[in-house]
Enzyme design. Structure first.
Site, PDB file in Angstrom:
ATOM      1  N   GLN A   1     -44.894 101.263  -8.963  1.00 48.67           N
ATOM      2  CA  GLN A   1     -45.099 100.957  -7.545  1.00 48.67           C
ATOM      3  C   GLN A   1     -43.769 100.627  -6.894  1.00 48.67           C
ATOM      4  OE1 GLN A   1     -46.981  97.195  -6.932  1.00 48.67           O
ATOM      5  NE2 GLN A   1     -48.007  97.811  -5.078  1.00 48.67           N
TER       6      GLN A   1
ATOM      7  N   GLU B   1     -54.646  95.667  -6.069  1.00 46.71           N
ATOM      8  CA  GLU B   1     -53.766  94.901  -6.965  1.00 46.71           C
ATOM      9  C   GLU B   1     -54.326  93.496  -7.161  1.00 46.71           C
ATOM     10  OE1 GLU B   1     -49.699  94.941  -5.743  1.00 46.71           O
ATOM     11  OE2 GLU B   1     -49.092  93.416  -7.171  1.00 46.71           O
TER      12      GLU B   1
ATOM     13  N   SER C   1     -41.522  96.764  -3.238  1.00 47.71           N
ATOM     14  CA  SER C   1     -40.615  95.654  -2.920  1.00 47.71           C
ATOM     15  C   SER C   1     -39.161  96.117  -2.857  1.00 47.71           C
ATOM     16  CB  SER C   1     -40.714  94.564  -3.987  1.00 47.71           C
ATOM     17  OG  SER C   1     -42.023  94.101  -4.111  1.00 47.71           O
TER      18      SER C   1
ATOM     19  N   GLU D   1     -47.681  80.877  -1.583  1.00 47.31           N
ATOM     20  CA  GLU D   1     -47.666  80.467  -0.180  1.00 47.31           C
ATOM     21  C   GLU D   1     -48.363  81.522   0.682  1.00 47.31           C
ATOM     22  OE1 GLU D   1     -44.998  80.521  -2.196  1.00 47.31           O
ATOM     23  OE2 GLU D   1     -44.675  78.376  -2.468  1.00 47.31           O
TER      24      GLU D   1
HETATM   25  C1  LIG Z   1     -43.909  90.053 -12.765  1.00 47.20           C
HETATM   26  C2  LIG Z   1     -43.700  90.732 -11.458  1.00 47.20           C
HETATM   27  C3  LIG Z   1     -43.922  92.104 -11.354  1.00 47.20           C
HETATM   28  C4  LIG Z   1     -43.702  92.752 -10.131  1.00 47.20           C
HETATM   29  N1  LIG Z   1     -43.904  94.108 -10.069  1.00 47.20           N
HETATM   30  C5  LIG Z   1     -43.685  94.749  -8.901  1.00 47.20           C
HETATM   31  C6  LIG Z   1     -43.844  96.177  -8.829  1.00 47.20           C
HETATM   32  O1  LIG Z   1     -44.203  96.847  -9.796  1.00 47.20           O
HETATM   33  N2  LIG Z   1     -43.581  96.804  -7.657  1.00 47.20           N
HETATM   34  C7  LIG Z   1     -43.199  96.108  -6.545  1.00 47.20           C
HETATM   35  O2  LIG Z   1     -43.016  96.740  -5.507  1.00 47.20           O
HETATM   36  N3  LIG Z   1     -43.010  94.760  -6.580  1.00 47.20           N
HETATM   37  C8  LIG Z   1     -43.247  94.068  -7.726  1.00 47.20           C
HETATM   38  N4  LIG Z   1     -43.064  92.705  -7.801  1.00 47.20           N
HETATM   39  C9  LIG Z   1     -42.493  92.024  -6.638  1.00 47.20           C
HETATM   40  C10 LIG Z   1     -43.453  91.120  -5.871  1.00 47.20           C
HETATM   41  O3  LIG Z   1     -44.396  91.854  -5.148  1.00 47.20           O
HETATM   42  C11 LIG Z   1     -42.592  90.236  -4.966  1.00 47.20           C
HETATM   43  O4  LIG Z   1     -41.807  89.411  -5.810  1.00 47.20           O
HETATM   44  C12 LIG Z   1     -43.421  89.383  -4.028  1.00 47.20           C
HETATM   45  O5  LIG Z   1     -44.039  90.182  -3.052  1.00 47.20           O
HETATM   46  C13 LIG Z   1     -42.559  88.295  -3.335  1.00 47.20           C
HETATM   47  O6  LIG Z   1     -41.480  88.873  -2.701  1.00 47.20           O
HETATM   48  P1  LIG Z   1     -39.979  88.329  -2.924  1.00 47.20           P
HETATM   49  O7  LIG Z   1     -39.756  88.208  -4.381  1.00 47.20           O
HETATM   50  O8  LIG Z   1     -39.069  89.199  -2.144  1.00 47.20           O
HETATM   51  O9  LIG Z   1     -39.994  86.868  -2.306  1.00 47.20           O
HETATM   52  P2  LIG Z   1     -39.853  86.477  -0.772  1.00 47.20           P
HETATM   53  O10 LIG Z   1     -40.846  87.236   0.042  1.00 47.20           O
HETATM   54  O11 LIG Z   1     -38.417  86.563  -0.374  1.00 47.20           O
HETATM   55  O12 LIG Z   1     -40.308  84.969  -0.790  1.00 47.20           O
HETATM   56  C14 LIG Z   1     -39.409  83.886  -1.124  1.00 47.20           C
HETATM   57  C15 LIG Z   1     -40.154  82.588  -0.929  1.00 47.20           C
HETATM   58  O13 LIG Z   1     -40.523  82.439   0.456  1.00 47.20           O
HETATM   59  C16 LIG Z   1     -41.924  82.231   0.595  1.00 47.20           C
HETATM   60  N5  LIG Z   1     -42.443  82.872   1.807  1.00 47.20           N
HETATM   61  C17 LIG Z   1     -42.154  84.142   2.230  1.00 47.20           C
HETATM   62  N6  LIG Z   1     -42.848  84.416   3.363  1.00 47.20           N
HETATM   63  C18 LIG Z   1     -43.594  83.307   3.642  1.00 47.20           C
HETATM   64  C19 LIG Z   1     -44.527  82.965   4.699  1.00 47.20           C
HETATM   65  N7  LIG Z   1     -44.821  83.841   5.657  1.00 47.20           N
HETATM   66  N8  LIG Z   1     -45.100  81.740   4.649  1.00 47.20           N
HETATM   67  C20 LIG Z   1     -44.802  80.846   3.670  1.00 47.20           C
HETATM   68  N9  LIG Z   1     -43.915  81.108   2.664  1.00 47.20           N
HETATM   69  C21 LIG Z   1     -43.339  82.328   2.661  1.00 47.20           C
HETATM   70  C22 LIG Z   1     -42.527  82.870  -0.652  1.00 47.20           C
HETATM   71  O14 LIG Z   1     -43.814  82.335  -0.928  1.00 47.20           O
HETATM   72  C23 LIG Z   1     -41.479  82.548  -1.700  1.00 47.20           C
HETATM   73  O15 LIG Z   1     -41.671  81.237  -2.197  1.00 47.20           O
HETATM   74  C24 LIG Z   1     -43.275  92.017  -8.994  1.00 47.20           C
HETATM   75  C25 LIG Z   1     -43.066  90.635  -9.096  1.00 47.20           C
HETATM   76  C26 LIG Z   1     -43.277  90.002 -10.312  1.00 47.20           C
HETATM   77  C27 LIG Z   1     -43.054  88.522 -10.383  1.00 47.20           C
END
Ligand SMILES: Cc1cc2nc3c(=O)[nH]c(=O)nc-3n(C[C@H](O)[C@H](O)[C@H](O)COP(=O)(O)OP(=O)(O)OC[C@H]3O[C@@H](n4cnc5c(N)ncnc54)[C@H](O)[C@@H]3O)c2cc1C
Length: 394
Positions: free
Chosen positions: A107, A225, A110, A378
């Protein structure tokens, strides 16, 4: 809550028995062709099974020891989206190899600057004749290093409001311009990756749904998902449960420390509450009722619970818990078995990757991911506040 399944005379049981006589050792392809990999999908890919038929088929497969092929993102996320919006050619080309796990999917959603705010993604796709040219970077892409194909979101209209300028593509992972770099996570596993897309040329036929209509399809993918990350184990439905931990403590002769006993009972109670919420969801499905807010509430509770279970396990192991091996042995001294006593596929590596004896210490590190992947804790709470309780958005 009445969860008694229909008995031996149910037509779905009889049909499966008959099929098993004709296919005594079914291959992944035979299961896929027969519709037994995703029975709830419409024919010819599934059997159009209603929830009761699906539970009956699951029950029969368990009894016969028949395992479905594993292709988590393909079967769980990509397939339902292709059924929802794919062209007839796309369904014919992709669905059978996907169900048989002959082509593994990943997928590509991100990005370094777009996770929770996925619609802010900046990977670009520009039309050039019969092709789209894609440039950008993806991150945290599970299975990209073993996948043949990826579902990809890219911006096709940078001037439109952000949700309306995104399209949904199928990207072959061996296309020129695709570079996959491993990310080793804190468990020591290599399950996700960075993916660089440098002028990758995709045929126009790899667009799924309408140009700039990708956001609606992304929501279909993300909805699937969240459902498939909500099984019984403490790690996204996989791996051990709080009750497994209690069993280990029982085998080890109990706990002297009163505080730890309190904490163990607390996670057991959490586990029971989650089990009952899950049974309510299944019961509603069996009775033909649409799922209520249970799915969002369950994910929010279950992710914290998984971390709590693993933290208690670590502390139960005492000094042994400071090192990353032997935690299971420490918990069950004198009752050691080969491998793990608990079933289920590894949450990030999938089927076939049996939990090692170090399951609890590995799970402790993996549990940090629970409140991030599939929608952060969150963001889940925002969804519950706004969509379940009807509170105004921030
Ligand atoms: C084990 C694992 C497998 C994954 N596999 C995939 C994959 O196959 N393909 C893929 O595309 N992605 C994948 N991901 C990514 C995952 O979807 C993202 O990590 C997730 O969507 C969070 O995005 P970010 O890491 O950019 O954090 P951010 O969005 O930058 O968030 C950082 C912090 O800010 C907080 N925050 C952000 N927006 C808000 C809001 N509006 N209100 C309150 N708090 C907020 C979050 O809760 C978090 O604590 C995977 C993640 C993990 C952990």
């Amino acid at each position: 809550m009445d969860l008694a399944l229909p008995g031996e005379e149910h037509p779905a049981r009889r049909a499966f028995h008959q099929w098993l006589v004709e296919n005594p050792k079914p291959t992944a392809r035979q299961l896929a062709v027969a519709g037994y990999v995703a029975p709830h999908w419409p024919r010819p890919w599934g059997l159009g099974a209603d929830p009761v038929e699906q539970l009956v088929i699951d029950d029969e497969m368990r009894r016969a020891g028949v395992r479905r092929p594993s292709n988590q993102i393909g079967i769980g996320w990509a397939g339902p989206t292709l059924i929802h919006a794919g062209s007839e050619e796309q369904k014919q080309r992709y669905l059978l190899p996907l169900l048989a796990a002959e082509e593994i999917w990943c997928q590509l959603f991100s990005e370094p600057g777009a996770g929770s705010d996925l619609a802010g993604l900046s990977t670009r796709a520009e039309r050039d004749g019969d092709e789209w040219v894609v440039t950008g970077q993806k991150v945290w892409t599970s299975f990209a290093h073993v996948a043949s194909l990826g579902i990809l979101l890219a911006r096709t209209d940078p001037d439109a409001p952000k949700h309306r300028g995104i399209s949904y593509f199928i990207c072959p992972m061996d296309a020129p311009g695709v570079t996959v770099r491993p990310i080793v996570d804190m468990t020591g596993d290599h399950a996700f990756n960075e993916v660089f897309l440098d002028g990758v040329r995709l045929p126009a036929t790899n667009l799924v749904g309408p140009v700039n209509g990708g956001w609606a399809l992304a929501k279909v993918t993300l909805g699937n998902e969240r459902v498939s990350l909500s099984g019984e184990g403490a790690l996204w439905g996989q791996g051990p449960t709080a009750a497994d931990l209690v069993d280990l403590v029982r085998q080890a002769g109990g706990i002297a420390d009163r505080l730890l006993r309190q904490r163990l009972m607390k996670v057991w109670v959490e586990g029971e509450i989650l089990r009952l919420i899950r049974l309510r969801t299944v019961s509603a499905a069996v009775a033909g009722r649409a799922p209520g807010p249970e799915a969002s509430v369950r994910k929010a509770l279950a992710d914290d619970h998984g971390q709590n279970v693993m933290e208690v396990a670590k502390d139960l192991a005492g000094l042994h818990g400071l090192v990353d091996t032997g935690l299971f042995e420490a918990l069950t001294a004198g009752h050691r078995g080969e491998g793990s006593p608990v079933g289920g596929d590894h949450p990030s590596l999938g089927a076939g990757h049996v939990w090692p004896p170090t399951i609890w210490s590995q799970g402790y590190f993996f549990a940090r991911a629970l409140t991030i992947g599939g929608g952060t804790a969150e963001v889940q709470r925002n969804i519950i506040g706004e969509r379940v309780l009807g509170l105004p958005s921030s």
